[in-house]
Scaffold this motif. Sequence first.
Motif, short mmCIF file in Angstrom:
data_model
loop_
_atom_site.label_atom_id
_atom_site.label_comp_id
_atom_site.label_asym_id
_atom_site.label_seq_id
_atom_site.Cartn_x
_atom_site.Cartn_y
_atom_site.Cartn_z
N SER A 1 0.81 -1.23 0.00
CA SER A 1 0.00 0.00 0.00
C SER A 1 0.84 1.28 0.00
O SER A 1 0.29 2.36 -0.09
N TRP A 2 2.14 1.17 0.08
CA TRP A 2 2.99 2.37 0.13
C TRP A 2 3.36 2.86 -1.27
O TRP A 2 3.42 2.11 -2.22
N TYR A 3 3.62 4.17 -1.37
CA TYR A 3 4.08 4.79 -2.62
C TYR A 3 5.59 4.63 -2.77
O TYR A 3 6.09 4.39 -3.86
N GLY A 4 6.28 4.85 -1.69
CA GLY A 4 7.73 4.74 -1.68
C GLY A 4 8.18 4.18 -0.34
O GLY A 4 7.45 4.28 0.65
N TYR A 5 9.38 3.60 -0.32
CA TYR A 5 9.85 2.98 0.91
C TYR A 5 11.36 3.19 1.03
O TYR A 5 12.11 2.85 0.12
N TYR A 6 11.78 3.78 2.14
CA TYR A 6 13.20 4.03 2.41
C TYR A 6 13.68 3.00 3.42
O TYR A 6 13.07 2.80 4.46
N THR A 7 14.78 2.34 3.10
CA THR A 7 15.36 1.34 4.00
C THR A 7 16.81 1.72 4.26
O THR A 7 17.60 1.89 3.32
N ARG A 8 17.18 1.84 5.51
CA ARG A 8 18.56 2.17 5.91
C ARG A 8 19.26 0.90 6.32
O ARG A 8 18.75 0.11 7.11
N TYR A 9 20.43 0.67 5.76
CA TYR A 9 21.30 -0.43 6.16
C TYR A 9 22.50 0.17 6.89
O TYR A 9 22.62 1.38 7.00
N SER A 10 23.41 -0.65 7.36
CA SER A 10 24.53 -0.12 8.15
C SER A 10 25.41 0.84 7.36
O SER A 10 25.87 1.84 7.89
N THR A 11 25.65 0.57 6.09
CA THR A 11 26.53 1.44 5.31
C THR A 11 25.89 1.95 4.01
O THR A 11 26.58 2.48 3.14
N SER A 12 24.61 1.77 3.87
CA SER A 12 23.93 2.19 2.64
C SER A 12 22.43 2.35 2.89
O SER A 12 21.95 2.11 4.00
N PHE A 13 21.71 2.75 1.84
CA PHE A 13 20.26 2.79 1.92
C PHE A 13 19.68 2.39 0.57
O PHE A 13 20.37 2.32 -0.44
N ARG A 14 18.39 2.11 0.58
CA ARG A 14 17.67 1.77 -0.64
C ARG A 14 16.32 2.48 -0.60
O ARG A 14 15.66 2.52 0.44
N ILE A 15 15.93 3.02 -1.76
CA ILE A 15 14.61 3.62 -1.91
C ILE A 15 13.88 2.86 -3.00
O ILE A 15 14.41 2.69 -4.10
#
Length: 185
Positions: free
Chosen positions: A100-114
């Motif tokens: 149901s989300w439009y976008g999703y931000y995920t933080r990892y220890s040394t990076s992120f993903r959108i």
Amino acid sequence: MNLFSLSNRRPRRKRAFLAVLAAGGLVLGTALPAQATYYSGGFGTGLLYINNYSYSYSYNTTYQPAMNLAVANWNATPTPADIQKIGGGNVVAAGANSASWYGYYTRYSTSFRIDLNATKISSSCSNASNCITAVLVHEFGHAFYNADQPPVCSSCSIMRGDRDRNSTIMRSPRTYDINETNNYL
């Protein structure tokens, strides 16, 4: 005790009380607003390297210009935000998803993903280009330590869930978002 010593004590106590009260007010006055909208999953100091965008099969021509505009809009703000597209950076991807989300931000220890949800965007937005830009600007806001649902009006922050994603106004960080980003970076 004489009258002179009593009159000297009261002002000192009163001054000490007022100093403690003022210091407490300063601490509360500066700490509470930041805690209300701060997102602890942010990333770095404002310089974000992102990989060339990742798409499921047919999203390139629709998503590329809108995603580039999101990057340009953040980079144009008077903040330390500096998003650069390079090989080997953090991931920004668009694809179909039943969530149901439009976008999703995920933080990892040394990076992120959108991740941008093309299914939700195409089914819920009347202006896909504005919506894609608005969603990605919002997700980059998380990388800059901005939390969802700040205590401002829906058109005052890109971080509001009830903002109009089809609007050209919501394709860029608002004054509130700029100020919050400058508080955190």
